[in-house]
Write a protein that holds these residues in place. Sequence first.
Motif, PDB file in Angstrom:
ATOM      1  N   ALA A  51       4.666  -9.172  -4.494  1.00 16.29           N
ATOM      2  CA  ALA A  51       3.496 -10.058  -4.486  1.00 16.29           C
ATOM      3  C   ALA A  51       2.243  -9.330  -4.963  1.00 16.29           C
ATOM      4  N   PHE A  52       2.285  -7.992  -4.997  1.00 17.24           N
ATOM      5  CA  PHE A  52       1.119  -7.209  -5.393  1.00 17.24           C
ATOM      6  C   PHE A  52       1.278  -6.580  -6.777  1.00 17.24           C
ATOM      7  N   LYS A  53       2.204  -7.094  -7.573  1.00 19.05           N
ATOM      8  CA  LYS A  53       2.417  -6.583  -8.935  1.00 19.05           C
ATOM      9  C   LYS A  53       1.209  -6.831  -9.837  1.00 19.05           C
ATOM     10  N   SER A  54       0.313  -7.737  -9.416  1.00 18.33           N
ATOM     11  CA  SER A  54      -0.866  -8.026 -10.228  1.00 18.33           C
ATOM     12  C   SER A  54      -1.972  -6.983 -10.040  1.00 18.33           C
ATOM     13  N   LEU A  55      -1.784  -6.046  -9.108  1.00 16.44           N
ATOM     14  CA  LEU A  55      -2.761  -4.961  -8.966  1.00 16.44           C
ATOM     15  C   LEU A  55      -2.776  -4.143 -10.251  1.00 16.44           C
ATOM     16  N   PRO A  56      -3.929  -3.613 -10.636  1.00 15.97           N
ATOM     17  CA  PRO A  56      -3.971  -2.765 -11.834  1.00 15.97           C
ATOM     18  C   PRO A  56      -2.995  -1.592 -11.712  1.00 15.97           C
ATOM     19  N   SER A  57      -2.413  -1.202 -12.832  1.00 13.77           N
ATOM     20  CA  SER A  57      -1.401  -0.144 -12.810  1.00 13.77           C
ATOM     21  C   SER A  57      -1.947   1.168 -12.243  1.00 13.77           C
ATOM     22  N   GLY A  58      -3.228   1.441 -12.457  1.00 18.18           N
ATOM     23  CA  GLY A  58      -3.836   2.653 -11.898  1.00 18.18           C
ATOM     24  C   GLY A  58      -3.830   2.640 -10.381  1.00 18.18           C
ATOM     25  N   ILE A  59      -4.084   1.480  -9.796  1.00 21.31           N
ATOM     26  CA  ILE A  59      -4.056   1.331  -8.334  1.00 21.31           C
ATOM     27  C   ILE A  59      -2.626   1.457  -7.836  1.00 21.31           C
ATOM     28  N   GLN A  60      -1.693   0.824  -8.536  1.00 24.26           N
ATOM     29  CA  GLN A  60      -0.281   0.929  -8.156  1.00 24.26           C
ATOM     30  C   GLN A  60       0.178   2.389  -8.182  1.00 24.26           C
ATOM     31  N   ASP A  61      -0.228   3.107  -9.220  1.00 24.49           N
ATOM     32  CA  ASP A  61       0.141   4.525  -9.329  1.00 24.49           C
ATOM     33  C   ASP A  61      -0.468   5.338  -8.191  1.00 24.49           C
ATOM     34  N   GLU A  62      -1.735   5.062  -7.871  1.00 22.04           N
ATOM     35  CA  GLU A  62      -2.398   5.790  -6.793  1.00 22.04           C
ATOM     36  C   GLU A  62      -1.719   5.537  -5.450  1.00 22.04           C
ATOM     37  N   LEU A  63      -1.301   4.298  -5.202  1.00 26.39           N
ATOM     38  CA  LEU A  63      -0.588   3.974  -3.968  1.00 26.39           C
ATOM     39  C   LEU A  63       0.753   4.698  -3.902  1.00 26.39           C
ATOM     40  N   LYS A  64       1.444   4.731  -5.028  1.00 27.75           N
ATOM     41  CA  LYS A  64       2.747   5.405  -5.067  1.00 27.75           C
ATOM     42  C   LYS A  64       2.582   6.895  -4.787  1.00 27.75           C
ATOM     43  N   ILE A  65       1.613   7.511  -5.421  1.00 26.90           N
ATOM     44  CA  ILE A  65       1.368   8.935  -5.217  1.00 26.90           C
ATOM     45  C   ILE A  65       0.993   9.207  -3.761  1.00 26.90           C
ATOM     46  N   LEU A  66       0.110   8.386  -3.207  1.00 23.67           N
ATOM     47  CA  LEU A  66      -0.326   8.546  -1.824  1.00 23.67           C
ATOM     48  C   LEU A  66       0.868   8.489  -0.872  1.00 23.67           C
ATOM     49  N   CYS A  67       1.696   7.472  -1.012  1.00 19.60           N
ATOM     50  CA  CYS A  67       2.832   7.277  -0.103  1.00 19.60           C
ATOM     51  C   CYS A  67       3.888   8.371  -0.253  1.00 19.60           C
ATOM     52  N   VAL A  68       4.246   8.674  -1.485  1.00 19.41           N
ATOM     53  CA  VAL A  68       5.307   9.653  -1.720  1.00 19.41           C
ATOM     54  C   VAL A  68       4.871  11.045  -1.281  1.00 19.41           C
ATOM     55  N   LEU A  69       3.653  11.442  -1.616  1.00 18.08           N
ATOM     56  CA  LEU A  69       3.176  12.764  -1.196  1.00 18.08           C
ATOM     57  C   LEU A  69       3.091  12.870   0.322  1.00 18.08           C
ATOM     58  N   PHE A  70       2.699  11.779   0.971  1.00 13.87           N
ATOM     59  CA  PHE A  70       2.624  11.780   2.429  1.00 13.87           C
ATOM     60  C   PHE A  70       3.999  12.062   3.029  1.00 13.87           C
ATOM     61  N   THR A  71       5.003  11.313   2.595  1.00  9.03           N
ATOM     62  CA  THR A  71       6.334  11.473   3.181  1.00  9.03           C
ATOM     63  C   THR A  71       6.970  12.802   2.782  1.00  9.03           C
ATOM     64  N   GLU A  72       6.643  13.310   1.616  1.00  9.57           N
ATOM     65  CA  GLU A  72       7.157  14.626   1.216  1.00  9.57           C
ATOM     66  C   GLU A  72       6.545  15.714   2.087  1.00  9.57           C
ATOM     67  N   ASP A  73       5.306  15.529   2.492  1.00 13.36           N
ATOM     68  CA  ASP A  73       4.586  16.532   3.269  1.00 13.36           C
ATOM     69  C   ASP A  73       4.981  16.534   4.741  1.00 13.36           C
ATOM     70  N   VAL A  74       4.979  15.357   5.380  1.00 13.79           N
ATOM     71  CA  VAL A  74       5.213  15.301   6.831  1.00 13.79           C
ATOM     72  C   VAL A  74       6.536  14.648   7.212  1.00 13.79           C
ATOM     73  N   GLY A  75       7.197  13.976   6.281  1.00 11.33           N
ATOM     74  CA  GLY A  75       8.457  13.311   6.574  1.00 11.33           C
ATOM     75  C   GLY A  75       8.253  11.894   7.075  1.00 11.33           C
ATOM     76  N   GLY A  76       9.313  11.299   7.558  1.00 12.38           N
ATOM     77  CA  GLY A  76       9.243   9.955   8.118  1.00 12.38           C
ATOM     78  C   GLY A  76       9.091   8.868   7.076  1.00 12.38           C
ATOM     79  N   VAL A  77       8.530   7.758   7.535  1.00  8.97           N
ATOM     80  CA  VAL A  77       8.307   6.587   6.686  1.00  8.97           C
ATOM     81  C   VAL A  77       6.849   6.176   6.827  1.00  8.97           C
ATOM     82  N   LEU A  78       6.160   6.022   5.702  1.00  9.55           N
ATOM     83  CA  LEU A  78       4.783   5.535   5.687  1.00  9.55           C
ATOM     84  C   LEU A  78       4.793   4.130   5.114  1.00  9.55           C
ATOM     85  N   THR A  79       4.156   3.205   5.838  1.00  8.37           N
ATOM     86  CA  THR A  79       4.057   1.822   5.377  1.00  8.37           C
ATOM     87  C   THR A  79       2.607   1.382   5.444  1.00  8.37           C
TER      88      THR A  79
END
Length: 108
Positions: A23-51
């Motif tokens: 439902a959020f595919k209409s977000l600008p690609s830069g925002i989508q990329d920033e969200l992906k980086i934020l989430c993936v780096l978080f879980t790589e750093d501390v583990g678990g699941v970030l939502t």
Amino acid sequence: MVQERVVLCGASAYEQKYYLNGAFKSLPSGIQDELKILCVLFTEDVGGVLTLVFDEEGTLLLEVTAKENDFFFDDIGSELKIRRIQREKAELLQALEMYYRVFFRGEE
């Protein structure tokens, strides 16, 4: 009318996957990329699941969960990283809340 919680995106250290709600595919690609980086780096750093979830009022929450027997999950680091994200990405998080309230909830 009661609104239910809506997942924006999330990442799992267990499955090594990232999810963006379609439902959020209409977000600008830069925002989508920033969200992906934020989430993936978080879980790589501390583990678990970030939502990232919008609650009933349209507030964006960062929720972290971990498996009960995950001894590698950094609970303290998780809390510190959440606070850091909320501080450093405050403008992005507020803009996402505004986007959600206007385009999904129809508020002005």
